[in-house]
Write a protein that holds these residues in place. Structure first.
Motif, PDB file in Angstrom:
ATOM      1  N   ARG A  21      69.975  13.099  60.808  1.00 37.66           N
ATOM      2  CA  ARG A  21      71.125  12.173  60.842  1.00 37.66           C
ATOM      3  C   ARG A  21      72.392  12.933  61.213  1.00 37.66           C
ATOM      4  O   ARG A  21      73.200  12.484  62.019  1.00 37.66           O
ATOM      5  N   TYR A  22      72.544  14.106  60.623  1.00 33.37           N
ATOM      6  CA  TYR A  22      73.738  14.905  60.898  1.00 33.37           C
ATOM      7  C   TYR A  22      73.787  15.338  62.366  1.00 33.37           C
ATOM      8  O   TYR A  22      74.839  15.279  63.005  1.00 33.37           O
ATOM      9  N   LEU A  23      72.646  15.742  62.907  1.00 33.42           N
ATOM     10  CA  LEU A  23      72.604  16.157  64.317  1.00 33.42           C
ATOM     11  C   LEU A  23      72.960  14.983  65.230  1.00 33.42           C
ATOM     12  O   LEU A  23      73.672  15.154  66.221  1.00 33.42           O
ATOM     13  N   GLU A  24      72.480  13.804  64.887  1.00 32.41           N
ATOM     14  CA  GLU A  24      72.801  12.623  65.695  1.00 32.41           C
ATOM     15  C   GLU A  24      74.293  12.309  65.660  1.00 32.41           C
ATOM     16  O   GLU A  24      74.888  11.963  66.677  1.00 32.41           O
ATOM     17  N   GLU A  25      74.871  12.493  64.484  1.00 28.10           N
ATOM     18  CA  GLU A  25      76.308  12.286  64.349  1.00 28.10           C
ATOM     19  C   GLU A  25      77.087  13.306  65.166  1.00 28.10           C
ATOM     20  O   GLU A  25      77.998  12.972  65.905  1.00 28.10           O
ATOM     21  N   LEU A  26      76.658  14.544  64.994  1.00 27.65           N
ATOM     22  CA  LEU A  26      77.337  15.670  65.646  1.00 27.65           C
ATOM     23  C   LEU A  26      77.298  15.520  67.160  1.00 27.65           C
ATOM     24  O   LEU A  26      78.243  15.867  67.868  1.00 27.65           O
ATOM     25  N   LEU A  27      76.175  15.023  67.662  1.00 29.78           N
ATOM     26  CA  LEU A  27      76.015  14.907  69.109  1.00 29.78           C
ATOM     27  C   LEU A  27      76.134  13.439  69.519  1.00 29.78           C
ATOM     28  O   LEU A  27      75.425  12.948  70.399  1.00 29.78           O
ATOM     29  N   GLY A  28      77.030  12.780  68.858  1.00 27.79           N
ATOM     30  CA  GLY A  28      77.532  11.470  69.214  1.00 27.79           C
ATOM     31  C   GLY A  28      76.566  10.383  69.608  1.00 27.79           C
ATOM     32  O   GLY A  28      76.564   9.926  70.740  1.00 27.79           O
ATOM     33  N   ARG A  29      75.741   9.975  68.674  1.00 29.87           N
ATOM     34  CA  ARG A  29      74.932   8.798  68.995  1.00 29.87           C
ATOM     35  C   ARG A  29      75.757   7.539  68.785  1.00 29.87           C
ATOM     36  O   ARG A  29      76.518   7.448  67.833  1.00 29.87           O
TER      37      ARG A  29
END
Ligand SMILES: [Zn+2]
Length: 184
Positions: free
Chosen positions: A176-184
């Motif tokens: 979830r954090y990676l998706e947030e970080l890389l702007g989903r």
């Protein structure tokens, strides 16, 4: 046979125990601790006491098991070699993400087969924030590559030791954090 001689050589010097150096190999283990990972010495004081924040554990074992521990030592050196290679790939990918994104993605994929660490993804995302905002396709591909590595990370044997629920929470929280970080 060679191992038998090695054991004998230790025994005639009156040694019954030997020691192996362990650190935790991650993205932030320092070069010196990486060098020591897996090395065997006759006395604990023969190892550096670096106190630099890297985990350090000296495992004692009976001299007669020297052969097994030498084999372990070789495996540990291989882990270190792969981590050093991984760092080179990640650094290079970070350098060339804008100029040669295909190659950068390929390098990140290779690095991800070894491991992936969120603080390094944060560093990459911060450095290329403007690029990733303007190039949505690149951002999406980067996200895909990193998420795949992230999920693979939890299939590795060392994570199998975690209780299932903890492992899942850690995996999903990170994703979830990676998706947030890389702007989903
Ligand atoms: Zn260290």
């Amino acid at each position: 046979m060679l191992n038998g001689l090695r054991v004998l050589a230790q025994l005639v010097r009156g040694r019954r125990k030997l020691y192996q150096y362990y650190t935790n190999v991650t993205w932030r283990t320092c070069e010196r601790c990486l060098d020591w990972h897996g090395r065997i010495r006759a006395r604990p004081e023969r190892f550096p006491d670096v106190g630099d924040g890297c985990p350090r554990h000296l495992l004692s074992f009976p001299v007669r098991q020297l052969g097994d521990y030498r084999a372990k030592s070789r495996e540990m050196a291989e882990v270190v070699r792969r981590e050093r290679q991984r760092r080179i790939w990640v650094r290079e990918a970070e350098e060339i993400l804008e100029s040669d994104s295909e190659r950068a993605l390929q390098l990140l994929q290779e690095a991800g087969c070894v491991d992936v660490y969120i603080p390094e993804v944060e560093r990459l995302a911060a450095r290329h924030r403007a690029l990733l905002r303007s190039d949505r396709e690149l951002c999406a591909r980067l996200r895909e590559v990193l998420l795949e590595s992230w999920h693979e990370k939890f299939a590795l044997p060392r994570y199998e030791r975690l209780p299932e629920r903890m492992r899942e929470e850690h995996e999903q929280g990170g994703a979830r954090y990676l998706e947030e970080l890389l702007g989903r």
